[in-house]
Scaffold this motif. Structure first.
Motif, short mmCIF file in Angstrom:
data_model
loop_
_atom_site.label_atom_id
_atom_site.label_comp_id
_atom_site.label_asym_id
_atom_site.label_seq_id
_atom_site.Cartn_x
_atom_site.Cartn_y
_atom_site.Cartn_z
N ASP B 240 97.22 -76.54 54.88
CA ASP B 240 96.62 -75.50 54.04
C ASP B 240 95.29 -75.96 53.45
O ASP B 240 94.46 -75.14 53.07
CB ASP B 240 97.56 -75.14 52.87
CG ASP B 240 98.90 -74.65 53.38
OD1 ASP B 240 98.97 -74.33 54.59
OD2 ASP B 240 99.87 -74.59 52.60
N TYR B 241 95.12 -77.26 53.36
CA TYR B 241 93.89 -77.78 52.77
C TYR B 241 92.88 -78.18 53.84
O TYR B 241 91.86 -78.80 53.54
CB TYR B 241 94.20 -78.97 51.87
CG TYR B 241 95.21 -78.63 50.81
CD1 TYR B 241 94.92 -77.65 49.86
CD2 TYR B 241 96.45 -79.24 50.78
CE1 TYR B 241 95.85 -77.30 48.90
CE2 TYR B 241 97.38 -78.90 49.82
CZ TYR B 241 97.08 -77.93 48.89
OH TYR B 241 97.99 -77.57 47.94
N GLY B 242 93.18 -77.83 55.08
CA GLY B 242 92.22 -78.11 56.15
C GLY B 242 92.12 -79.57 56.51
O GLY B 242 91.10 -80.02 57.02
N VAL B 243 93.16 -80.34 56.21
CA VAL B 243 93.13 -81.78 56.49
C VAL B 243 94.16 -82.09 57.56
O VAL B 243 95.27 -81.56 57.54
CB VAL B 243 93.44 -82.59 55.21
CG1 VAL B 243 93.54 -84.07 55.54
CG2 VAL B 243 92.37 -82.35 54.18
N THR B 244 93.78 -82.92 58.53
CA THR B 244 94.72 -83.36 59.55
C THR B 244 95.09 -84.81 59.26
O THR B 244 94.21 -85.64 59.07
CB THR B 244 94.08 -83.28 60.94
OG1 THR B 244 93.33 -82.07 61.02
CG2 THR B 244 95.11 -83.31 62.02
N ALA B 245 96.38 -85.08 59.24
CA ALA B 245 96.84 -86.44 58.96
C ALA B 245 96.45 -87.36 60.12
O ALA B 245 96.16 -86.88 61.21
CB ALA B 245 98.35 -86.43 58.78
N PRO B 246 96.44 -88.69 59.88
CA PRO B 246 96.15 -89.62 60.98
C PRO B 246 97.11 -89.39 62.13
O PRO B 246 98.24 -88.95 61.92
CB PRO B 246 96.38 -90.99 60.35
CG PRO B 246 96.27 -90.79 58.89
CD PRO B 246 96.68 -89.39 58.62
N VAL B 247 96.65 -89.70 63.33
CA VAL B 247 97.45 -89.41 64.51
C VAL B 247 98.80 -90.12 64.45
O VAL B 247 99.82 -89.57 64.87
CB VAL B 247 96.65 -89.78 65.79
CG1 VAL B 247 96.32 -91.24 65.82
CG2 VAL B 247 97.39 -89.34 67.04
N TYR B 248 98.86 -91.33 63.87
CA TYR B 248 100.13 -92.08 63.78
C TYR B 248 101.13 -91.31 62.95
O TYR B 248 102.32 -91.23 63.25
CB TYR B 248 99.89 -93.46 63.18
CG TYR B 248 98.62 -94.10 63.68
CD1 TYR B 248 98.50 -94.42 65.03
CD2 TYR B 248 97.55 -94.36 62.83
CE1 TYR B 248 97.33 -94.98 65.52
CE2 TYR B 248 96.39 -94.93 63.30
CZ TYR B 248 96.28 -95.23 64.65
OH TYR B 248 95.13 -95.77 65.11
N THR B 249 100.64 -90.71 61.85
CA THR B 249 101.51 -89.95 60.96
C THR B 249 102.06 -88.72 61.69
O THR B 249 103.24 -88.38 61.57
CB THR B 249 100.73 -89.49 59.71
OG1 THR B 249 99.95 -90.58 59.26
CG2 THR B 249 101.66 -89.01 58.63
N ARG B 250 101.17 -88.07 62.46
CA ARG B 250 101.62 -86.86 63.15
C ARG B 250 102.68 -87.19 64.20
O ARG B 250 103.67 -86.48 64.33
CB ARG B 250 100.41 -86.17 63.80
CG ARG B 250 99.63 -85.34 62.78
CD ARG B 250 98.44 -84.67 63.41
NE ARG B 250 97.35 -85.60 63.62
CZ ARG B 250 96.45 -85.49 64.59
NH1 ARG B 250 96.52 -84.50 65.45
NH2 ARG B 250 95.48 -86.37 64.70
N VAL B 251 102.48 -88.30 64.90
CA VAL B 251 103.47 -88.71 65.91
C VAL B 251 104.81 -88.98 65.23
O VAL B 251 105.85 -88.47 65.64
CB VAL B 251 102.98 -89.97 66.66
CG1 VAL B 251 104.11 -90.57 67.50
CG2 VAL B 251 101.79 -89.63 67.54
N CYS B 252 104.78 -89.76 64.15
CA CYS B 252 106.01 -90.14 63.48
C CYS B 252 106.70 -88.93 62.87
O CYS B 252 107.92 -88.81 62.87
CB CYS B 252 105.75 -91.18 62.40
SG CYS B 252 105.27 -92.76 63.12
N ARG B 253 105.86 -87.99 62.37
CA ARG B 253 106.44 -86.78 61.79
C ARG B 253 107.15 -85.96 62.88
O ARG B 253 108.27 -85.48 62.69
CB ARG B 253 105.36 -85.93 61.13
CG ARG B 253 105.90 -84.68 60.45
CD ARG B 253 104.77 -83.73 60.11
NE ARG B 253 103.99 -84.18 58.98
CZ ARG B 253 104.25 -83.84 57.72
NH1 ARG B 253 105.25 -83.05 57.45
NH2 ARG B 253 103.50 -84.29 56.74
N ALA B 254 106.50 -85.88 64.04
CA ALA B 254 107.09 -85.13 65.14
C ALA B 254 108.41 -85.76 65.57
O ALA B 254 109.37 -85.05 65.94
CB ALA B 254 106.13 -85.06 66.31
N LEU B 255 108.46 -87.09 65.50
CA LEU B 255 109.69 -87.78 65.91
C LEU B 255 110.66 -87.93 64.74
O LEU B 255 111.77 -88.42 64.92
CB LEU B 255 109.34 -89.16 66.46
CG LEU B 255 108.50 -89.17 67.75
CD1 LEU B 255 108.02 -90.57 68.06
CD2 LEU B 255 109.32 -88.62 68.92
N GLY B 256 110.21 -87.55 63.55
CA GLY B 256 111.06 -87.66 62.37
C GLY B 256 111.31 -89.09 61.93
O GLY B 256 112.37 -89.41 61.39
#
Lengths: 242, 281
Positions: B240-256
């Motif tokens: 919502d704030y137009g910010v994309t988390a670091p790619v490592y965070t996105r991977v880990c989030r996707a994998l939970g």
């Protein structure tokens, strides 16, 4: 010449202007011009002076013609140019003007052609000129070329989008108009940002400034200045007593 | 010790209707490395400029609240006074060149001359920052003849030579290639480890996550959150704030996969690797 204190050269300009005023004779003016030209020769910059001299003489020729033909008080006719008569009084007056102008121009060129602008400004700032004015003078020499290169980049960009920028005068003039907005606005924005960058580097600091480079010590500065002062005093004395 | 205290800061540019900064309050400890993130034109640059006094002294405009840097109230001190404590590096390296100096070496000396440093000390400091920013080989070139990256490093060097207690950087690596920006971040981290407080607005989230102690998230002139990188980048509403988390965070989030011992997702390569190895072992 290149190793002489810029301040001495400034005094020299003053000197070259004042002496013919104190002693308004042809010989003195001729001596002053000859001195400047000799100094320019010694400094090996005489070649660079040619374009300036030729421009100045172009203007001066019109002065000679107009004064020779039409100066009020013209009496003695020297020769005829078609229906017009050239007069002696007018020509003599024109000669004084020519000598004065040549003299001033030569003295200025001696300063401009043998001194780096930054050296001149730095010595003036050291002697109490405001660093702000000094900054303006020096930065002009670097920022104008920058602006020119920005302008040619913008022009290339517009040409690559199919605008005609070459050819007849009218085409060129038309091509100039769309350049103005980006160049002018761009340089205004740049100026704002540059002003901020200067601010955070303490440009307006009230502390006394120091200098990275040691003040250059110029040989003979004092002697040159004293000699010029003596000559000036002598000229005044000559004028008053003789 | 509190190095920076911002209390209820509000600011409106002259000629503008909306507030550029709305009621911002936070505190920064000495020696912290702080990242400011948020999408374009949410007030990151304005906030940076408020810390060095350009807001409000340079722009004027309506100002409310209080900003204290190292005990100085910004509103009551001139930019020149504040510049002895806080250095600022701007986004565009081209406009930071003074234009009155003929060589890189003299360019870096500009700020030192203005603050009245003795010559010996000047030379020592300039040599040091030239080495640190790896631009020794161009020290006699004209500042305008440098490449974008070298110019940016020169801009940082010029400020670092002034040895400020607090360093504010507004996207200092925008012109640099990945290797160049890594070098700059390393150099800034060196300064940070010497105890200098660093505040940096930046879009490279991986770098922010790797180097910053805490991250300040801005949105439309308001402070949304000010916390550790893990907490900020693990927020559900980050998009919502137009910010994309670091790619490592996105991977880990996707994998939970969460970071061990805390509620957030890993934000750096090392942490992500550790967490992923552990959960798939």
């Amino acid at each position: 010449m290149h190793n002489i204190d810029p301040i001495s050269k400034l005094y020299y300009i003053l000197f070259a202007i004042i002496i013919p005023i104190i002693l308004p004779s042809f010989i003195v003016s001729v001596i002053c011009v000859a001195l400047s030209v000799l100094l320019l020769l010694a400094a090996k910059v005489i070649r660079k002076t040619l374009p300036v001299y030729s421009f100045v003489f172009l203007v001066l020729i019109t002065v000679i013609v107009i004064q020779g033909l039409f100066r009020p008080g013209n009496e003695t006719i020297l020769f005829h140019l078609g229906p017009f008569a050239m007069h002696k009084e007018g020509l003599l007056f024109a000669l004084t003007i020519v000598l004065r102008v040549t003299n001033i121009v030569s003295a200025f060129m001696l300063l401009v052609l043998t001194t780096k602008p930054s050296d001149l400004v730095e010595s003036l700032v050291r002697r109490g000129m405001s660093p702000r004015i000094g900054y303006v003078i020096v930065s002009v020499f670097q920022i104008i070329p920058e602006m020119m290169s920005t302008m040619s980049t913008i022009m290339d960009a517009q040409r690559s989008r199919g605008m005609e920028t070459e050819g007849k005068l009218l085409v060129r003039m038309k091509a100039f108009i769309p350049l103005l907005a980006p160049v002018v606005l761009g340089s205004l924005i740049n100026t704002k940002e540059r002003a901020m960058a200067l601010e955070v580097r303490g440009f307006n600091s009230r502390n006394p400034k120091t200098y990275l480079n040691e003040e250059k010590t110029y040989s003979y500065s004092k002697w040159i200045q004293v000699a010029m002062l003596l000559v000036t005093i002598f000229a005044v004395a000559w004028r008053v007593f003789l | 010790m509190k190095k920076i205290v911002v209390d209820g800061l509000k600011y409106k540019y002259p000629l503008s209707e909306a507030l550029a900064l709305q009621d911002i309050s936070f505190e920064i400890e000495e020696g912290e490395f702080i990242g400011i993130i948020g999408k374009n034109s949410v007030g990151k640059s304005t906030l940076c400029q408020a810390l060095v006094g350009l807001v409000p002294h340079f722009y004027k405009g309506a100002y409310g609240g209080k900003v204290l840097v190292d005990g100085l109230e910004v509103r009551n001190h001139s930019i020149a006074d504040i510049s002895r404590k806080v250095g600022m590096v701007f986004q565009n390296p081209f406009t930071q060149v003074t234009g009155s100096k003929m060589t890189v070496y003299e360019e870096i000396a500009f700020g030192l001359e203005n603050s009245g440093l003795p010559r010996e000390e000047m030379r020592q400091r300039i040599d040091e920052v030239l080495r640190l920013m790896r631009i020794e080989h161009v020290k006699d070139h004209s500042p305008f003849d440098l490449s974008g990256g070298q110019m940016q490093r020169m801009a940082i060097a010029s400020i670092m030579a002034m040895k400020p207690d607090i360093l504010v950087l507004d996207e200092p690596t925008s012109q640099l290639d990945p290797a160049g920006s890594e070098e700059v971040f390393q150099a800034i981290q060196d300064f940070s480890q010497q105890g200098i407080t660093v505040i940096m607005a930046e879009h490279k989230m991986e770098k922010i996550a790797q180097y910053c102690n805490r991250v300040l998230l801005l949105h439309e002139g308001r402070l949304v959150d000010f916390d550790t990188a893990e907490k900020i980048f693990s927020r559900e509403d980050l998009k919502d704030y137009g910010v994309t988390a670091p790619v490592y965070t996105r991977v880990c989030r996707a994998l939970g996969v969460k970071k061990q011992g805390c509620d957030g997702y890993p934000v750096t390569l090392e942490d992500a690797e550790l967490a992923l190895r552990r959960s798939f072992a």
